[in-house]
Design a protein around this motif. Structure first.
Motif, PDB file in Angstrom:
ATOM      1  N   LEU A 115       7.695   5.045   0.568  1.00  0.00           N
ATOM      2  CA  LEU A 115       8.185   6.369   0.334  1.00  0.00           C
ATOM      3  C   LEU A 115       9.360   7.178  -0.083  1.00  0.00           C
ATOM      4  CD1 LEU A 115       6.434   6.716   4.162  1.00  0.00           C
ATOM      5  CD2 LEU A 115       5.269   6.699   1.980  1.00  0.00           C
ATOM      6  N   VAL A 147       1.232   3.195   7.306  1.00  0.00           N
ATOM      7  CA  VAL A 147       1.373   3.655   6.476  1.00  0.00           C
ATOM      8  C   VAL A 147       0.477   3.474   4.893  1.00  0.00           C
ATOM      9  CG1 VAL A 147       2.070   5.651   4.581  1.00  0.00           C
ATOM     10  CG2 VAL A 147       3.589   4.555   6.703  1.00  0.00           C
ATOM     11  N   GLY A 148      -1.184   3.841   4.401  1.00  0.00           N
ATOM     12  CA  GLY A 148      -1.416   3.765   3.500  1.00  0.00           C
ATOM     13  C   GLY A 148      -2.554   3.710   3.698  1.00  0.00           C
ATOM     14  N   GLY A 149      -3.564   4.173   3.264  1.00  0.00           N
ATOM     15  CA  GLY A 149      -5.258   4.231   3.102  1.00  0.00           C
ATOM     16  C   GLY A 149      -5.672   3.013   2.815  1.00  0.00           C
ATOM     17  N   GLY A 150      -4.888   2.738   2.177  1.00  0.00           N
ATOM     18  CA  GLY A 150      -6.616   0.841   1.276  1.00  0.00           C
ATOM     19  C   GLY A 150      -6.260  -0.173   2.784  1.00  0.00           C
ATOM     20  N   ASP A 151      -6.862  -1.469   1.582  1.00  0.00           N
ATOM     21  CA  ASP A 151      -7.202  -2.060   2.329  1.00  0.00           C
ATOM     22  C   ASP A 151      -5.995  -3.043   2.626  1.00  0.00           C
ATOM     23  OD1 ASP A 151      -9.952  -2.739   1.900  1.00  0.00           O
ATOM     24  OD2 ASP A 151      -9.824  -3.749  -0.532  1.00  0.00           O
ATOM     25  N   THR A 152      -4.743  -3.167   2.535  1.00  0.00           N
ATOM     26  CA  THR A 152      -3.582  -3.936   2.906  1.00  0.00           C
ATOM     27  C   THR A 152      -3.767  -3.255   3.914  1.00  0.00           C
ATOM     28  OG1 THR A 152      -2.782  -4.853   0.891  1.00  0.00           O
ATOM     29  CG2 THR A 152      -1.410  -4.463   2.799  1.00  0.00           C
ATOM     30  N   GLU A 155      -5.916  -3.813   6.841  1.00  0.00           N
ATOM     31  CA  GLU A 155      -5.678  -5.544   7.242  1.00  0.00           C
ATOM     32  C   GLU A 155      -4.660  -4.949   8.243  1.00  0.00           C
ATOM     33  OE1 GLU A 155      -7.233  -8.860   4.813  1.00  0.00           O
ATOM     34  OE2 GLU A 155      -5.473  -8.572   4.465  1.00  0.00           O
ATOM     35  N   LYS A 173      -4.247  11.691   2.017  1.00  0.00           N
ATOM     36  CA  LYS A 173      -5.601  11.772   1.334  1.00  0.00           C
ATOM     37  C   LYS A 173      -6.629  12.244   2.939  1.00  0.00           C
ATOM     38  CE  LYS A 173      -5.824  10.290  -3.013  1.00  0.00           C
ATOM     39  NZ  LYS A 173      -6.033   9.996  -3.992  1.00  0.00           N
ATOM     40  N   ARG A 177      -8.665   4.567   1.154  1.00  0.00           N
ATOM     41  CA  ARG A 177      -9.023   4.204  -0.693  1.00  0.00           C
ATOM     42  C   ARG A 177      -9.942   2.767  -0.105  1.00  0.00           C
ATOM     43  NH1 ARG A 177      -5.569   3.157  -5.727  1.00  0.00           N
ATOM     44  NH2 ARG A 177      -4.726   5.379  -5.299  1.00  0.00           N
ATOM     45  N   MET A 182     -13.573  -3.038   5.468  1.00  0.00           N
ATOM     46  CA  MET A 182     -11.696  -2.370   5.969  1.00  0.00           C
ATOM     47  C   MET A 182     -12.282  -1.894   7.319  1.00  0.00           C
ATOM     48  SD  MET A 182     -10.862  -5.464   5.324  1.00  0.00           S
ATOM     49  CE  MET A 182      -8.837  -5.649   5.116  1.00  0.00           C
ATOM     50  N   GLY A 238       0.853  -0.281  -0.857  1.00  0.00           N
ATOM     51  CA  GLY A 238       0.669  -1.010  -2.188  1.00  0.00           C
ATOM     52  C   GLY A 238       2.633  -1.780  -2.938  1.00  0.00           C
ATOM     53  N   ARG A 284       0.930 -13.257  -0.570  1.00  0.00           N
ATOM     54  CA  ARG A 284       2.089 -13.060  -0.405  1.00  0.00           C
ATOM     55  C   ARG A 284       2.293 -13.173   0.824  1.00  0.00           C
ATOM     56  NH1 ARG A 284      -0.384  -7.169  -0.067  1.00  0.00           N
ATOM     57  NH2 ARG A 284      -1.091  -6.938  -2.045  1.00  0.00           N
TER      58      ARG A 284
HETATM   59  P1  NDP Z   1      -4.080   0.510  -3.030  1.00  0.00           P
HETATM   60  O1  NDP Z   1      -3.187   0.826  -4.226  1.00  0.00           O
HETATM   61  O2  NDP Z   1      -5.432   0.116  -3.082  1.00  0.00           O
HETATM   62  O3  NDP Z   1      -3.912   1.711  -2.094  1.00  0.00           O
HETATM   63  C1  NDP Z   1      -2.191   2.187  -1.704  1.00  0.00           C
HETATM   64  C2  NDP Z   1      -2.437   2.990  -0.605  1.00  0.00           C
HETATM   65  O4  NDP Z   1      -1.095   3.843  -0.348  1.00  0.00           O
HETATM   66  C3  NDP Z   1      -3.349   4.427  -0.889  1.00  0.00           C
HETATM   67  O5  NDP Z   1      -4.023   4.366   0.090  1.00  0.00           O
HETATM   68  C4  NDP Z   1      -2.507   5.651  -1.093  1.00  0.00           C
HETATM   69  O6  NDP Z   1      -2.907   6.647  -1.110  1.00  0.00           O
HETATM   70  C5  NDP Z   1      -1.452   5.201  -0.343  1.00  0.00           C
HETATM   71  N1  NDP Z   1      -0.114   4.969  -0.687  1.00  0.00           N
HETATM   72  C6  NDP Z   1       0.235   5.333  -2.204  1.00  0.00           C
HETATM   73  N2  NDP Z   1       1.564   5.701  -2.338  1.00  0.00           N
HETATM   74  C7  NDP Z   1       1.840   6.905  -1.474  1.00  0.00           C
HETATM   75  C8  NDP Z   1       3.065   7.468  -0.657  1.00  0.00           C
HETATM   76  N3  NDP Z   1       3.856   7.397  -1.680  1.00  0.00           N
HETATM   77  N4  NDP Z   1       2.841   8.082   0.106  1.00  0.00           N
HETATM   78  C9  NDP Z   1       1.335   7.807   1.564  1.00  0.00           C
HETATM   79  N5  NDP Z   1       0.710   7.004   0.556  1.00  0.00           N
HETATM   80  C10 NDP Z   1       0.341   6.289   0.031  1.00  0.00           C
HETATM   81  O7  NDP Z   1      -2.323  -0.856  -2.024  1.00  0.00           O
HETATM   82  P2  NDP Z   1      -3.003  -2.023  -1.546  1.00  0.00           P
HETATM   83  O8  NDP Z   1      -2.063  -3.203  -0.659  1.00  0.00           O
HETATM   84  O9  NDP Z   1      -4.157  -1.577  -0.172  1.00  0.00           O
HETATM   85  O10 NDP Z   1      -4.384  -3.406  -1.600  1.00  0.00           O
HETATM   86  C11 NDP Z   1      -4.348  -3.956  -3.383  1.00  0.00           C
HETATM   87  C12 NDP Z   1      -5.136  -4.279  -3.949  1.00  0.00           C
HETATM   88  O11 NDP Z   1      -5.371  -5.438  -3.150  1.00  0.00           O
HETATM   89  C13 NDP Z   1      -6.205  -3.775  -3.456  1.00  0.00           C
HETATM   90  O12 NDP Z   1      -7.284  -3.906  -4.890  1.00  0.00           O
HETATM   91  C14 NDP Z   1      -7.224  -3.697  -2.789  1.00  0.00           C
HETATM   92  O13 NDP Z   1      -8.576  -4.147  -2.088  1.00  0.00           O
HETATM   93  C15 NDP Z   1      -6.654  -5.605  -2.729  1.00  0.00           C
HETATM   94  N6  NDP Z   1      -6.454  -6.151  -1.502  1.00  0.00           N
HETATM   95  C16 NDP Z   1      -8.136  -6.963  -1.056  1.00  0.00           C
HETATM   96  C17 NDP Z   1      -7.842  -7.587   0.897  1.00  0.00           C
HETATM   97  C18 NDP Z   1      -9.240  -7.982   0.634  1.00  0.00           C
HETATM   98  O14 NDP Z   1     -10.153  -7.043   0.528  1.00  0.00           O
HETATM   99  N7  NDP Z   1      -9.001  -8.020   2.418  1.00  0.00           N
HETATM  100  C19 NDP Z   1      -6.596  -7.255   1.772  1.00  0.00           C
HETATM  101  C20 NDP Z   1      -5.710  -6.248   0.906  1.00  0.00           C
HETATM  102  C21 NDP Z   1      -5.696  -6.309  -0.080  1.00  0.00           C
HETATM  103  P3  NDP Z   1      -4.059   6.920  -2.207  1.00  0.00           P
HETATM  104  O15 NDP Z   1      -5.301   5.928  -2.264  1.00  0.00           O
HETATM  105  O16 NDP Z   1      -3.720   8.539  -1.877  1.00  0.00           O
HETATM  106  O17 NDP Z   1      -3.846   7.341  -3.651  1.00  0.00           O
END
Ligand code: NDP
Length: 308
Positions: A115, A147-152, A155, A173, A177, A182, A238, A284
């Motif tokens: 961060l 912290v974070g809103g993505g798939d990782t 998971e 947000k 994402r 998930m 990420g 990873r």
């Molecule tokens: P992503 O880039 O998809 O998500 C990152 C998340 O972190 C987003 O919610 C983003 O917010 C948030 N973020 C980034 N910077 C900051 C910050 N400075 N402060 C707060 N929040 C922040 O990364 P992932 O590692 O989650 O995924 C990477 C790829 O791997 C993706 O394509 C994903 O689909 C894939 N994956 C698939 C899995 C599965 O299918 N089982 C499991 C894990 C990963 P914001 O949305 O606001 O940008």
């Protein structure tokens, strides 16, 4: 030289064991983080062969010594530039040395994104982690935040909810994402509380993480600060593969991971192979990286024998 390996994580060292046993007399350039990403975790409990767990530096030193035993030559330097357009391939290090090699194995890993708040570095290894699979076990029965809103993040939160009594998700947000499936797992899990529109200001605690100060709706009229008591703080915003150096020569995907052919370590440049997290956006894990390092050395040997 026949084989140059870049990177000193499980992928690089395992490639070195196999390459040296195949008489490729490899030189391994260790890079800026000796032992790789694993060394920022506290203890390794999921690498086969260590029934009682192992301290990460110890484990990486064990693998390094195994490669040394078969003649790998180690160089403590950082790669600054490469030229893969010619044969042999050229690699320059920060001490001004030029290495020329018939094959190059890239095992430069990835770096978790942080961060950038000061306290996260202060508490690294004392409550702050960037890998739930590695460190989650130490937080059994405790309260953690992801912290974070993505798939990782989803998971990791779901994984941690199996071990911990409560998991907060801090999402900047008002929505995720992550993929629908998930998200559903998160919403269906009663142990996970999602804090949308929250950002972390700082971590608190005497010698280890005990809480986090958050800000809700930052910059809006109804902005508000709140504090949560937590024992662990997991970053899942990420990863960044360490591949910038190779972008002029190798095919990278949209996130910068090196593209390999099928489940081989072969890149688009014959004689250049990629192993470990620099080419793996999915698993990873040290054991997976080690396996891919083995494959890269086998492929390098085949290439040198004219079989590729
Ligand atoms: P992503 O880039 O998809 O998500 C990152 C998340 O972190 C987003 O919610 C983003 O917010 C948030 N973020 C980034 N910077 C900051 C910050 N400075 N402060 C707060 N929040 C922040 O990364 P992932 O590692 O989650 O995924 C990477 C790829 O791997 C993706 O394509 C994903 O689909 C894939 N994956 C698939 C899995 C599965 O299918 N089982 C499991 C894990 C990963 P914001 O949305 O606001 O940008």
């Amino acid at each position: 030289m026949k084989c140059l390996i870049i990177g000193s994580g499980p992928a690089g060292y395992t490639a070195a064991i196999y390459a040296s046993r195949a008489n490729l007399q490899p030189v391994l350039i260790e890079g800026p983080q000796l032992g790789g990403q694993l060394t920022i975790t506290t203890e390794v409990e999921n690498f086969p062969g260590y029934p009682d767990g192992v301290e990460p530096f110890q484990m990486m030193d064990d693998i390094r010594r195994q490669a040394e035993r078969f003649g790998t030559q180690f160089v403590s330097a950082i790669v600054e530039k490469v030229d893969f357009s010619c044969s042999p391939k050229k690699v320059w290090t920060d001490d001004g040395t030029l290495y020329e090699a018939d094959t190059v194995i890239i095992a430069t890993g990835a770096s978790a994104k942080w961060l950038g708040i000061p306290s996260e570095k202060e508490y690294r290894g004392r409550g702050v982690s960037a890998c739930a699979t590695c460190d989650g076990f130490f937080y059994r029965g405790k309260t953690v935040a992801v912290v974070g809103g993505g798939d990782t993040a989803c998971e990791e939160a779901t994984y941690l909810a199996n071990l911990c009594q409560k998991v907060y998700m801090i999402v900047r947000k008002p929505y995720f994402r992550a993929s629908e499936i998930m998200q559903k797992r998160v919403f269906d899990n009663p142990k996970i509380e999602v804090l949308f529109e929250h950002n972390t200001l700082r971590l608190t605690g005497d010698t280890k993480v005990e809480g986090a100060d958050l800000i809700y709706k930052k910059g809006l009229p109804d902005e508000e600060q709140r504090h949560i008591a937590i024992d662990g703080f997991f970053l899942a915003i990420g990863h960044q593969p360490n591949t910038k150096l190779f972008a002029d020569y190798l095919d990278l995907d949209a996130e910068g991971y090196i593209k390999v052919k099928g489940d081989t370590p072969c890149t688009n440049v014959p004689g250049v192979f990629a192993a470990g997290d620099c080419a793996d956006p999915h698993y990873r894990q040290a054991i997976v990286a080690a396996g891919s390092g083995c494959k890269a050395a086998i492929e390098a040997d085949k290439y040198l024998k004219g079989m590729r």
